[in-house]
Scaffold this active site. Structure first.
Site, PDB file in Angstrom:
ATOM      1  N   HIS A 124       0.817  -1.228   0.000  1.00  0.00           N
ATOM      2  CA  HIS A 124       0.000   0.000   0.000  1.00  0.00           C
ATOM      3  C   HIS A 124       0.848   1.275   0.000  1.00  0.00           C
ATOM      4  CE1 HIS A 124      -3.666  -2.212   0.476  1.00  0.00           C
ATOM      5  NE2 HIS A 124      -3.332  -2.710   1.647  1.00  0.00           N
ATOM      6  N   ASP A 161      -2.907 -10.828  -2.212  1.00  0.00           N
ATOM      7  CA  ASP A 161      -3.407 -10.244  -0.962  1.00  0.00           C
ATOM      8  C   ASP A 161      -4.857  -9.800  -1.184  1.00  0.00           C
ATOM      9  OD1 ASP A 161      -2.101  -8.792   1.755  1.00  0.00           O
ATOM     10  OD2 ASP A 161      -3.872  -7.771   0.948  1.00  0.00           O
ATOM     11  N   HIS A 163      -6.354  -7.269  -0.282  1.00  0.00           N
ATOM     12  CA  HIS A 163      -6.474  -5.839  -0.562  1.00  0.00           C
ATOM     13  C   HIS A 163      -5.733  -5.498  -1.853  1.00  0.00           C
ATOM     14  CE1 HIS A 163      -6.716  -6.277   3.881  1.00  0.00           C
ATOM     15  NE2 HIS A 163      -7.742  -5.458   3.713  1.00  0.00           N
ATOM     16  N   ASP A 248      -4.558 -12.859   3.834  1.00  0.00           N
ATOM     17  CA  ASP A 248      -5.846 -12.371   4.332  1.00  0.00           C
ATOM     18  C   ASP A 248      -7.062 -12.755   3.491  1.00  0.00           C
ATOM     19  OD1 ASP A 248      -4.727 -10.623   2.503  1.00  0.00           O
ATOM     20  OD2 ASP A 248      -4.720  -8.875   3.844  1.00  0.00           O
TER      21      ASP A 248
HETATM   22 ZN   LIG Z   1      -4.107  -7.254   2.827  1.00  0.00          ZN
END
Ligand SMILES: [Zn+2]
Length: 344
Positions: A124, A161, A163, A248
């Site tokens: 991120h 991931d 996200h 995740d």
């Molecule tokens: Zn994540």
């Protein structure tokens, strides 16, 4: 198979307390690798610190100074969910540097593939800000390093991931030499990763987003990696594959809503490894991003290493979802991705 593992106690010095992204994640993983005996069969790769020059290939000087000054002043919140402690700057330098050690080992032929078991995570982190538990974008720095120090031209970054890796995508959005491929829950944090985000300028087409509805499990993920990643990778012909391994999407993860199992993670990494064998002499460097259920992270990492080692037996004591829900249909989104990227 010679598989390297970048690991070091320095990564525990990024002390986030009871934050979901805490040092127990690495403790759980290394404990399992040791008790299972797998640790002894891996080639230990001690990390180094990333240099200022290497950080500057991706990040602004002001961002680097901000992370350093937060740590020097005793820590604090860099954004609503990203915290630094006194040891965070040093840990973050070793996290990015750990991936560079992994790149060296894979590209020098010291190992066939490697896993960088580092934190803080990175995908991120953008050019000028820390966000989403990430300080520096480890995998983006590693991709640039592989190009600049090893003369690699084309790099594929795969990001399973849960996200979207907005920072990684942004680092290479107009760059045709790095293909960024992501599967992620959508809509979800951080909000980016729509199908029509496909890159810009010379990089048009080398960003591939597969935004998935909550509730997808092993079979939906397998379908995406077989039907979308495989043709994208074959068309791009990478010389190195980097993987932002977040655990995740696991059904037991407390901050996301997918239904993938540890066996599902093994399937994803198997598909990636087979593509690497076919396209780039098996050269894969995996790094840890998210994943917040300690058992799912530990067994997910072990399964990833078992696949890289060529071990056929995958340990999945957590099994499938405890309260399994019907997975949502994904055909519509996959058709949109195929259309956006002219896949047959
Ligand atoms: Zn994540």
């Amino acid at each position: 198979m010679k598989v390297g593992l970048v690991h070091d106690p320095v990564y525990l010095e990024h002390d986030t307390g009871s934050h979901p992204e805490n040092k127990q994640r690495l403790v759980a993983a290394t404990t399992l690798l040791e008790t299972s005996g797998l640790m002894g069969r891996l080639i230990s790769l001690p990390p180094r610190m990333v240099t200022a020059e290497e950080l500057l290939t991706i990040h602004a000087q002001e961002h680097i100074e901000q992370v350093e000054s937060y740590s020097q002043r005793g820590g604090g919140w860099l954004d609503g969910d990203t915290v630094a402690s006194p040891g965070s700057y040093k840990a973050a330098l070793y996290a990015a540097g750990g991936l560079l050690r992994g790149v060296d080992a894979v590209l020098n032929g010291e190992v066939n593939s490697a896993f960088a078991l580092v934190r803080p995570p990175g995908h991120h982190a953008t050019h000028n800000r820390a966000m989403g538990f990430c300080l520096f974008n480890n995998i983006a720095i590693a991709a640039r390093y592989a190009q600049q120090q090893h003369g690699i031209e084309r790099i594929l970054i795969v990001d399973p991931d849960v996200h979207h890796g907005n920072g990684t995508q942004g680092s290479f959005y107009d760059d045709p030499t790095v293909l960024y491929f992501s599967t992620h829950q959508y809509p979800f944090y951080p909000g980016t990763g729509a199908v029509d985000e496909t890159g810009s300028g010379a990089g048009l087409g080398t960003t591939v987003n597969v935004p998935l509805p909550a509730g997808c499990g092993d079979s939906e993920y397998r379908q995406v990696y077989e039907e979308i990643l495989a043709p994208v990778a074959r068309r791009f012909q990478p010389q190195l594959i980097l993987v932002s391994a977040g655990y995740d999407p696991h059904w037991a993860d407390q901050i996301a809503m997918m239904q993938v199992s540890v066996s599902g993670f093994a399937d994803i990494i198997t598909i990636i490894k087979e593509l690497a064998n076919e396209l780039c002499d098996g050269r894969v460097l995996v790094t840890l991003e998210g994943g917040y259920n300690l058992e799912a992270v530990a067994y997910g990492i072990k399964a990833t290493l078992d696949v890289l080692m060529g071990n056929s037996k995958i340990e999945d004591p957590l099994g499938g979802p405890r309260y399994s829900r019907q997975a949502p249909p994904v055909d519509t989104v996959l058709d949109r991705v195929r259309k956006a990227h002219q896949l047959g």
